[in-house]
Design a protein around this motif. Structure first.
Motif, PDB file in Angstrom:
ATOM      1  N   GLU A 177       3.002  70.009  69.816  1.00  0.00           N
ATOM      2  CA  GLU A 177       3.754  68.981  69.090  1.00  0.00           C
ATOM      3  C   GLU A 177       2.857  68.056  68.279  1.00  0.00           C
ATOM      4  O   GLU A 177       3.353  67.225  67.494  1.00  0.00           O
ATOM      5  N   ASN A 178       1.532  68.183  68.447  1.00  0.00           N
ATOM      6  CA  ASN A 178       0.594  67.345  67.684  1.00  0.00           C
ATOM      7  C   ASN A 178       0.002  68.081  66.482  1.00  0.00           C
ATOM      8  O   ASN A 178      -0.992  67.635  65.913  1.00  0.00           O
ATOM      9  N   VAL A 226       0.499  69.800  62.612  1.00  0.00           N
ATOM     10  CA  VAL A 226       1.261  69.914  61.367  1.00  0.00           C
ATOM     11  C   VAL A 226       0.573  70.961  60.492  1.00  0.00           C
ATOM     12  O   VAL A 226      -0.600  70.804  60.142  1.00  0.00           O
ATOM     13  N   GLN A 284       8.686  78.612  66.623  1.00  0.00           N
ATOM     14  CA  GLN A 284      10.005  78.208  67.119  1.00  0.00           C
ATOM     15  C   GLN A 284       9.960  77.807  68.584  1.00  0.00           C
ATOM     16  O   GLN A 284      10.530  76.786  68.987  1.00  0.00           O
ATOM     17  N   GLY A 310       7.890  74.506  68.925  1.00  0.00           N
ATOM     18  CA  GLY A 310       8.304  73.375  68.100  1.00  0.00           C
ATOM     19  C   GLY A 310       7.197  72.843  67.209  1.00  0.00           C
ATOM     20  O   GLY A 310       7.082  71.623  67.003  1.00  0.00           O
ATOM     21  N   ILE A 311       6.384  73.738  66.666  1.00  0.00           N
ATOM     22  CA  ILE A 311       5.281  73.318  65.798  1.00  0.00           C
ATOM     23  C   ILE A 311       5.826  72.927  64.427  1.00  0.00           C
ATOM     24  O   ILE A 311       6.680  73.611  63.854  1.00  0.00           O
ATOM     25  N   ASN A 312       5.333  71.817  63.923  1.00  0.00           N
ATOM     26  CA  ASN A 312       5.806  71.250  62.661  1.00  0.00           C
ATOM     27  C   ASN A 312       5.153  71.979  61.492  1.00  0.00           C
ATOM     28  O   ASN A 312       3.938  71.918  61.319  1.00  0.00           O
ATOM     29  N   TYR A 357       5.219  72.777  57.269  1.00  0.00           N
ATOM     30  CA  TYR A 357       5.689  72.580  55.896  1.00  0.00           C
ATOM     31  C   TYR A 357       5.233  73.795  55.094  1.00  0.00           C
ATOM     32  O   TYR A 357       4.071  73.894  54.703  1.00  0.00           O
ATOM     33  N   GLU A 407       9.163  73.997  51.491  1.00  0.00           N
ATOM     34  CA  GLU A 407       9.347  72.549  51.652  1.00  0.00           C
ATOM     35  C   GLU A 407       8.521  71.765  50.634  1.00  0.00           C
ATOM     36  O   GLU A 407       8.967  70.738  50.100  1.00  0.00           O
ATOM     37  N   GLU A 446       5.222  62.229  55.365  1.00  0.00           N
ATOM     38  CA  GLU A 446       5.889  62.568  56.631  1.00  0.00           C
ATOM     39  C   GLU A 446       4.868  63.008  57.684  1.00  0.00           C
ATOM     40  O   GLU A 446       4.984  62.628  58.861  1.00  0.00           O
ATOM     41  N   ALA A 447       3.881  63.804  57.278  1.00  0.00           N
ATOM     42  CA  ALA A 447       2.867  64.271  58.221  1.00  0.00           C
ATOM     43  C   ALA A 447       2.070  63.097  58.786  1.00  0.00           C
ATOM     44  O   ALA A 447       1.806  63.021  59.996  1.00  0.00           O
ATOM     45  N   TYR A 485       4.306  61.080  61.153  1.00  0.00           N
ATOM     46  CA  TYR A 485       4.555  61.855  62.371  1.00  0.00           C
ATOM     47  C   TYR A 485       3.355  61.810  63.308  1.00  0.00           C
ATOM     48  O   TYR A 485       3.485  61.553  64.510  1.00  0.00           O
TER      49      TYR A 485
END
Length: 300
Positions: free
Chosen positions: A168-169, A171, A187, A190-192, A194, A198, A210-211, A214
């Motif tokens: 989760e940390n 991007v 998936q 839950g890796i962020n 872009y 996007e 956003e990064a 976040y």
């Protein structure tokens, strides 16, 4: 950012198949990275290159599928120890690659010093494969998975702890080539991410804003791992795994300038510069330009 900076070269070409990327650190130095940063007021200490041992045969396949596992693990152990030492001495570690497998050592050395290290992975690829999912067995496609604790023990346990980073940390910025196993892992964890979709829709300014927001909420340091193949091949031709439809040099400059203004990057690496595939050292020069922007260079 700390004003004392240590440059660490890693002439690694064993994490993939195309020769020449081991000359990346030399190409970036030749393009003037030390002088560029000295002109910005940094006290520079170039530590030279981490030793990389060679396999007995060309691209040894070890443990069933992984290429050059022993040599890649050994070099990353040395890199991790050096990064750890430089951070202890309050020096900013700037690592020059070499293929992207060196991020295993960079993150191992850096994450020791933070409770929640964040990662910005600026790359066309996710580098989230393991021996089970990799189509090629090339370890340069695995460093982010290794850093979240997925992969061979010789890689995940460097410096005797795992994982280095929480999913989760992370991007990822610029992704446009993901293998099926990587998509599933993104998936699941839950890796962020872009992707170019996007970035095209939102614009780089919004993506980086956003990064930053976040990561600022949940991390106490941020490692930037920038693969030059994140840029479009027209902009950065000297890379081993080019993917069309990438980021522009202007977008990338903007991203680096915004990260400089955010003052949140605590370690960084620039990787996958291959001068054999390049045009008059263009890609190394692009890397130096981006490094300048990351460390505060402005037009006015």
């Amino acid at each position: 950012m700390r004003k004392h900076m240590s440059i660490i070269g890693v002439p690694m070409d064993l994490g993939q198949n195309r020769r020449g990327v081991d000359m990346g650190p030399s190409a970036i130095r030749y393009a003037g990275v030390v002088e560029r940063l000295e002109n910005l007021g940094y006290h520079m200490n170039d530590l030279g290159d981490v030793p990389v041992s060679r396999p007995d045969g060309k691209n040894e396949i070890q443990d069933g599928k992984l290429r050059n596992l022993k040599q890649v693990a050994e070099s990353n152990q040395k890199l991790a120890e050096l990064v750890d030492k430089e951070i202890v001495e309050n020096h900013f570690p700037l690592i020059l690659g070499g293929d992207h497998s060196i991020a295993i050592g960079s993150l191992a050395g850096a994450a020791k010093h933070f409770q929640n290290l964040g990662v910005i992975w600026y790359d066309a690829h996710g580098d989230l494969n393991s021996g089970d999912t990799s189509p090629s067995g090339n370890i340069h496609g695995m460093p982010l998975a290794v850093s979240i604790g997925i992969g061979h023990d010789k890689l995940t346990t460097i410096l005797d702890y795992a994982p280095k980073v929480k999913p989760e940390n992370i991007v990822i910025i610029g992704a446009r080539s993901l293998d099926p196993g990587e998509k599933e892992l993104i998936q699941e964890k839950g890796i962020n991410v872009y992707s170019m979709h996007e970035i095209d829709r939102m614009g780089m300014s919004q993506v980086v804003t956003e990064a930053i927001n976040y990561l600022r909420e949940r991390t106490d340091g941020v490692h930037l791992s920038l693969d030059l193949d994140g840029l479009d091949p027209e902009e950065a031709p000297g890379v081993g795994t080019p993917v069309l439809g990438g980021l522009s040099y202007r977008e990338s400059h903007l991203a680096m300038e915004m990260l400089a203004e955010a003052d949140m990057i605590t370690s960084a690496e620039f990787v996958e510069v291959n001068p054999i595939l390049d045009d008059k050292n263009k890609t190394a020069s692009q890397a130096v330009g981006l490094i300048g922007s990351l460390f505060g260079e402005k037009l006015k």
